[in-house]
Design an enzyme around this catalytic site. Structure first.
Site, PDB file in Angstrom:
ATOM      1  N   HIS A   2      30.142  26.656  30.166  1.00 39.79           N
ATOM      2  CA  HIS A   2      29.768  27.597  31.221  1.00 39.79           C
ATOM      3  C   HIS A   2      29.346  28.935  30.622  1.00 39.79           C
ATOM      4  CE1 HIS A   2      30.500  30.038  34.995  1.00 39.79           C
ATOM      5  NE2 HIS A   2      29.894  28.987  35.501  1.00 39.79           N
ATOM      6  N   CYS A   3      30.053  29.368  29.581  1.00 34.22           N
ATOM      7  CA  CYS A   3      29.725  30.633  28.929  1.00 34.22           C
ATOM      8  C   CYS A   3      28.323  30.626  28.338  1.00 34.22           C
ATOM      9  CB  CYS A   3      30.717  30.929  27.807  1.00 34.22           C
ATOM     10  SG  CYS A   3      32.426  31.108  28.334  1.00 34.22           S
ATOM     11  N   ARG A   4      27.842  29.459  27.919  1.00 37.46           N
ATOM     12  CA  ARG A   4      26.598  29.373  27.154  1.00 37.46           C
ATOM     13  C   ARG A   4      25.425  28.837  27.986  1.00 37.46           C
ATOM     14  NH1 ARG A   4      29.159  27.122  21.434  1.00 37.46           N
ATOM     15  NH2 ARG A   4      31.201  28.064  21.744  1.00 37.46           N
TER      16      ARG A   4
END
Length: 475
Positions: A360-362
């Site tokens: 999700h962060c990337r």
């Protein structure tokens, strides 16, 4: 099926047409044109008002998934996501400030990635480790029917080039650009697409502990009427909600669960209980699903996943048994979705996914600016009192400004075969109605709504259609 009758009623009617879906909807159902009647809807009828501003949910139709290159992930991650989704790849220059688009194209092609689904965009971001596109991407907001970008003060002020990305994206997409003077980060925001957003209290502490101002700015710029701000149960430096929670539908939230012996167990339970006692747009409390994590040094970044057009891409951790159980939770919460586990290791980093930095962060979704939005509120659910009629109403908006070619309700009574009937437009509004009448005590009713506009933009409500419909029982 019960002998109970049904009717549709309003000032005009629509004809049915079939369409395909980019999100899970129904299995085959029997078709019926229904019957019209003069049964009044309400007196007076109160239309569902269209949101003047709203942030769409991650589970709504997407046009693209944003990723960066390099991204410190194996090329197979790009390959899997690009197989079924368009990807906007922000390509960072090398240290001589030279474009790496051609080298990126070559590397992805050699890895079997469908580069026809990838748009390569030069984006001057600080360095090779600036791949947290979730955090520095803007908030996408529908302002009336126009998709726009809302920028904020990225909470890593030293990363000036990353903080400039939202304005560049607004230029690239040719959509309005607005700035709110709020310090924030994408990893600490999730939304249900219906005016409710979720963050932990990092958003308060990073804005001089001025909660009133935070709520006011979010309402003014993003249409967030209900901002649910929790503690950070993880107690980690990052304090991002996507490290422990995930909004997967307008009425469903996944929250991580630790062993009872873990020092942070009580905090996770506190947040889970708080969310389970928060009402969703449909009128009942959010349905909270729990994903077990082993805790401590084990990698289990399960809530740090990506939802994109009927697919869930879940980062795998270091424990195979926990991985499989986590995948099953997503399958239970989102029946009909293709749930895929992705390993985050690479040759240079054997475990690139961390509990505080995973898929999700990337990645970051770009909403489909031409989507159809089905807005149902305060639906019939659970046990309801016996009465002469049950009005189903919804607000259907084509962000492409197209006429609706079909708005249909599919319903089953007492587990009978599903029947399809057109819903009817209420006067000159974007509201559509259907009336169940002559239901009897004990009747068990399930239903979902599908809508298609003249350009074949499609959506379904609730998110999983027939596989998890709206449901009520007559007392």
């Amino acid at each position: 099926m019960s002998s109970s009758s049904y009717s549709s009623s309003s000032s005009s009617s629509l004809s049915s047409s079939s369409s395909s879906s980019s999100v899970p909807s129904s299995s085959s159902s029997s078709s019926s044109s229904g019957s019209s009647s003069s049964i009044p809807i309400e007196d007076p009828y109160e239309p569902i008002a269209t949101f003047s501003k709203r942030m769409p949910g991650e589970f709504e139709p997407l046009s693209m998934v944003k990723m960066c290159y390099p991204n410190n992930m194996p090329l197979n991650v790009y390959k899997t996501i690009a197989k079924d989704n368009k990807v906007l790849l922000l390509v960072n220059p090398d240290y001589a400030n030279r474009s790496r688009i051609e080298s990126a194209r070559t590397a992805l092609t050699n890895a079997g990635v469908n580069v026809n689904n990838i748009t390569f965009l030069d984006m001057n971001i600080d360095d090779d480790y600036a791949y947290w596109v979730r955090d520095f991407s803007p908030f996408y907001v529908f302002n009336d029917k126009q998709l726009s970008i809302v920028d904020f003060n990225y909470n890593r002020p030293q990363r000036t080039e990353q903080n400039a990305v939202p304005s560049k994206l607004a230029t690239y997409f040719n959509i309005p650009y607005n700035v709110m003077s709020l310090t924030h980060t994408g990893g600490n925001l999730m939304q249900d697409g219906r005016g409710t957003a979720f963050s932990d209290d990092l958003v308060i502490t990073e804005n001089n502990n001025n909660e009133t101002r935070v709520r006011s700015l979010m309402k003014t710029y993003t249409g967030t009427d209900n901002y649910v701000i929790t503690i950070d149960p993880q107690g980690d430096y990052i304090a991002h909600i996507d490290c422990w929670g995930k909004i997967v539908a307008p009425d469903k939230i996944i929250v991580a669960k630790l062993p009872k012996t873990h020092s942070r167990y009580q905090y996770y339970e506190q947040v889970a209980n708080e969310l389970a006692n928060t009402k969703c747009i449909y009128g009942y409390n959010y349905r909270v699903y729990r994903i077990e994590e082993p805790g401590d040094s084990a990698v289990a970044p399960y809530t740090n996943s990506l939802i994109a057009n009927g697919h869930v891409y879940m980062p795998l951790g270091s424990n195979a048994s926990y991985n499989e159980r986590a995948l099953q939770v997503y399958r239970e919460a989102l029946p009909g979705y293709d749930v895929v586990g992705l390993q985050g290791f690479s040759a240079s980093n054997q475990n690139a996914f961390l509990n505080t930095d995973a898929l999700h962060c990337r990645t970051h979704e770009v909403p489909d600016q031409n989507m159809v939005f089905i807005d149902s509120r305060d639906v019939n659910y659970g046990n309801v009192a016996l009465k002469s009629k049950y009005i189903i109403k919804t607000n259907v908006v084509s962000y492409a400004n197209e006429e609706m070619s079909d708005v249909s309700i599919h319903y089953s009574i007492n587990d009978g075969e599903y029947v399809t009937s057109p819903m009817n437009q209420y006067e000159e509004t974007t509201n559509y109605t259907f009336v169940f009448n002559n239901l009897k005590s004990g009747d068990d009713v399930k239903y979902y709504i599908e809508a298609t506009d003249a350009k074949n933009n499609y959506n379904v409500d609730p998110t999983c259609g027939q596989l998890d419909p709206h449901h009520f029982v007559i007392e």
